[in-house]
Design a protein around this motif. Structure first.
Motif, PDB file in Angstrom:
ATOM      1  N   PRO A 172       0.808  -1.226   0.000  1.00 32.67           N
ATOM      2  CA  PRO A 172       0.000   0.000   0.000  1.00 32.67           C
ATOM      3  C   PRO A 172       0.840   1.274   0.000  1.00 32.67           C
ATOM      4  CG  PRO A 172      -0.139  -1.137   2.111  1.00 32.67           C
ATOM      5  CD  PRO A 172       0.533  -2.061   1.155  1.00 32.67           C
ATOM      6  N   ARG A 198       3.043   2.125  -1.905  1.00 34.77           N
ATOM      7  CA  ARG A 198       3.349   2.626  -3.243  1.00 34.77           C
ATOM      8  C   ARG A 198       2.202   3.430  -3.843  1.00 34.77           C
ATOM      9  NH1 ARG A 198       4.188  -2.068  -6.628  1.00 34.77           N
ATOM     10  NH2 ARG A 198       4.367  -0.555  -8.275  1.00 34.77           N
ATOM     11  N   HIS A 199       1.022   3.375  -3.204  1.00 30.63           N
ATOM     12  CA  HIS A 199      -0.146   4.044  -3.776  1.00 30.63           C
ATOM     13  C   HIS A 199      -0.070   5.565  -3.599  1.00 30.63           C
ATOM     14  CE1 HIS A 199      -4.339   4.949  -4.650  1.00 30.63           C
ATOM     15  NE2 HIS A 199      -4.381   3.783  -5.258  1.00 30.63           N
ATOM     16  N   VAL A 200      -0.593   6.275  -4.594  1.00 26.57           N
ATOM     17  CA  VAL A 200      -0.502   7.745  -4.561  1.00 26.57           C
ATOM     18  C   VAL A 200      -1.240   8.364  -3.372  1.00 26.57           C
ATOM     19  CG1 VAL A 200      -0.071   8.245  -6.993  1.00 26.57           C
ATOM     20  CG2 VAL A 200      -2.417   7.850  -6.223  1.00 26.57           C
ATOM     21  N   LEU A 201      -2.246   7.683  -2.867  1.00 25.58           N
ATOM     22  CA  LEU A 201      -3.019   8.256  -1.760  1.00 25.58           C
ATOM     23  C   LEU A 201      -2.326   8.077  -0.410  1.00 25.58           C
ATOM     24  CD1 LEU A 201      -6.705   7.199  -2.555  1.00 25.58           C
ATOM     25  CD2 LEU A 201      -5.817   9.518  -2.494  1.00 25.58           C
ATOM     26  N   VAL A 202      -1.315   7.233  -0.370  1.00 32.88           N
ATOM     27  CA  VAL A 202      -0.693   6.910   0.911  1.00 32.88           C
ATOM     28  C   VAL A 202       0.563   7.753   1.136  1.00 32.88           C
ATOM     29  CG1 VAL A 202       0.296   5.061   2.313  1.00 32.88           C
ATOM     30  CG2 VAL A 202      -1.560   4.556   0.720  1.00 32.88           C
ATOM     31  N   PRO A 203       0.576   8.578   2.201  1.00 29.26           N
ATOM     32  CA  PRO A 203       1.773   9.370   2.504  1.00 29.26           C
ATOM     33  C   PRO A 203       2.848   8.494   3.142  1.00 29.26           C
ATOM     34  CG  PRO A 203       0.079   9.777   4.145  1.00 29.26           C
ATOM     35  CD  PRO A 203      -0.522   8.842   3.138  1.00 29.26           C
TER      36      PRO A 203
END
Lengths: 80, 394
Positions: free
Chosen positions: A7, A9-14
């Protein structure tokens, strides 16, 4: 396809990082609070699992903020 | 006088890091560099600019004790009165059903487990994103196909107590399925108790018991058997977005779509915030709440400062899971008995509190208004402390 999707790597995850003991002491002193007064994050959270944090740890989260550029917040890992 | 070099400006501005946010640092830096190209800046001027920056930043901060929550509520509530009350719209080109306006805003704040129009935006990896045919093929793989989609009719043969399904060849071909494949999936789904016999394009399904009601139950079950695709994804649309093909789906199953090779898992999202929380975690859910709310408001031509929305998202995600704003979430979990009772279902809260012997510390706003005390906001947030020994001394 090798294994589960990370997770982080996902754009929404800081960015999530586990704080060292000294860092924990420093931020608790800076804000004069107990860890439980921080926002929480559950130990079952996919990102917590991915970085291998345990209940009791404090995570440093570096968010991309539309107002501040970068914003650093902390979350206390709780059982759940 | 000679001006300071660009390098010095950069180094000096960087010293502000930690005292003012990164965005301010960057803005000041780029402005200073622009000005210094036209006209030299002296060291003293530079220092003055930097001091003024810090001062003006500190002056613009919210004061301690400010009722930010109330201001956020008003700032979102007022534009909310101007939003459409109608639930459905067909969003332009991508003939997909989307909830917009006030109903969508309410849906986000209520954090329903299933939004009334779940929607995924599936981005694709390299070879698929550039090729329309490949994108289409991948979309086919994602779209859920049930038995109902590939049969032309279903009969109940009451003499032999069996179901007779007539498979439609052209629909099967379209979905890249064969009659034998369908028979195989159906029989494995139904288990060993039922017998599935394939006869050209007719599928005969017989159960052991063989009562009429059982046959009816079987019929509904068979209709819903998934032959291929991802559960809950009922419709897919391939659309060109910029220089790549993107798949939009009606119905959402993020975990499912992540298992399909060729999907760009880094960018693929859904409008179902609960699903984001489950698959990507609480911080991603917070980001999703913010962007969904901002988009909903923007689509209606309303501009609400993002800080208010961020505050709402922070509160909703503060205890590690997404809580709704309302009875079953933020308002229902307030520490104060009186504050909870003042919100909804007064009697139940008071009664429960009595049974549990709860205590109200009177630290919030609502309970202090009820009891007629000054509220702990603004100037009321500070208390006077005095050391007993000093009374009466000069």
């Amino acid at each position: 396809m090798g294994g589960e999707f990370d997770p982080r790597r996902h754009v929404l995850v800081p960015k999530h990082e586990i704080l060292s003991e000294e860092e924990v002491k420093e931020i608790l002193a800076r804000y004069r609070i107990k860890p439980s007064q921080l926002p929480w994050i559950k130990s079952s959270d996919p990102v917590v699992k991915a970085i291998g944090a345990n209940p009791g740890d404090i995570l440093k989260i570096t968010r991309e903020s539309p107002t501040a550029g970068k914003a650093v917040v902390y979350r206390y890992v709780v059982k759940g | 006088m000679v001006g300071v070099a660009a390098e010095t400006i950069k180094a000096e501005v960087r010293k502000l890091d930690g005292r003012v946010p990164e965005s301010v640092v960057k803005e000041v830096e780029s402005l200073l560099l622009k000005v210094s190209k036209k006209k030299a800046i002296t060291h003293e001027q530079l220092q003055r600019v930097l001091d003024a920056t810090v001062k003006s930043y500190l002056a613009s901060l919210v004061e301690p004790g400010e009722a930010v929550g109330t201001i956020a509520a008003q700032s979102i509530g007022e534009p909310g009165t101007q939003m459409t009350l109608r639930t459905f719209h067909y969003a332009g080109v991508a003939e997909l059903n989307v909830t917009l306006g006030l109903p969508r805003l309410i849906e986000i704040l209520d954090t329903r487990r299933t939004p009334s129009a779940a929607l995924m935006t599936v981005y694709l990896e390299r070879p698929y994103a550039e090729n329309k045919e490949k994108a289409r093929a991948l979309a086919q793989e994602i779209e859920m196909t049930t038995v109902e989609d590939v049969i032309s009719q279903m009969e109940m043969d009451l003499i032999n107590m069996q179901l007779v399904l007539s498979l439609n060849r052209s629909r099967l071909r379209q979905k890249e399925l064969t009659p034998s494949k369908v028979a195989e999936i159906v029989s494995s789904e139904l288990g060993s108790k039922t017998k599935v016999v394939l006869d050209e394009t007719k599928l005969r399904i017989k159960t052991e018991g063989g009562s009429l009601s059982e046959l009816r139950r079987l019929a509904t079950k068979v209709r819903k058997i998934r032959l291929r695709g991802i559960k809950d994804v009922t419709k897919v649309v391939v659309k060109r977005e910029g220089n790549e093909y993107v798949i939009y789906t009606e119905g959402s199953n993020l975990a499912g779509v992540f298992r399909i090779p060729g999907v760009d898992k880094r960018r693929t999202t859904t409008n179902n915030i609960r699903e984001i929380e489950e698959v990507l975690g609480i911080e991603a859910a917070r980001n999703a709440i913010i962007s969904e709310m901002m988009e909903t408001l923007k689509e209606q031509g309303l501009e609400v400062d993002i800080r208010h929305i961020m505050l709402v998202a922070d509160i909703m995600t503060a205890n590690g899971e997404v809580r709704q704003i309302g009875r079953h979430g933020v308002s229902g979990e307030k520490a104060s008995v009186l504050a909870r009772a003042a919100f909804e279902i007064t009697l139940k809260h008071l009664l429960d509190a009595c049974l549990k012997g709860e205590e109200d510390k009177l630290e919030g706003v609502v309970e202090n208004i009820i009891t007629g005390n000054p509220i702990p906001l603004g100037t009321g947030a500070v208390r006077l402390a005095m050391q007993g020994g000093n009374i009466g001394r000069e």
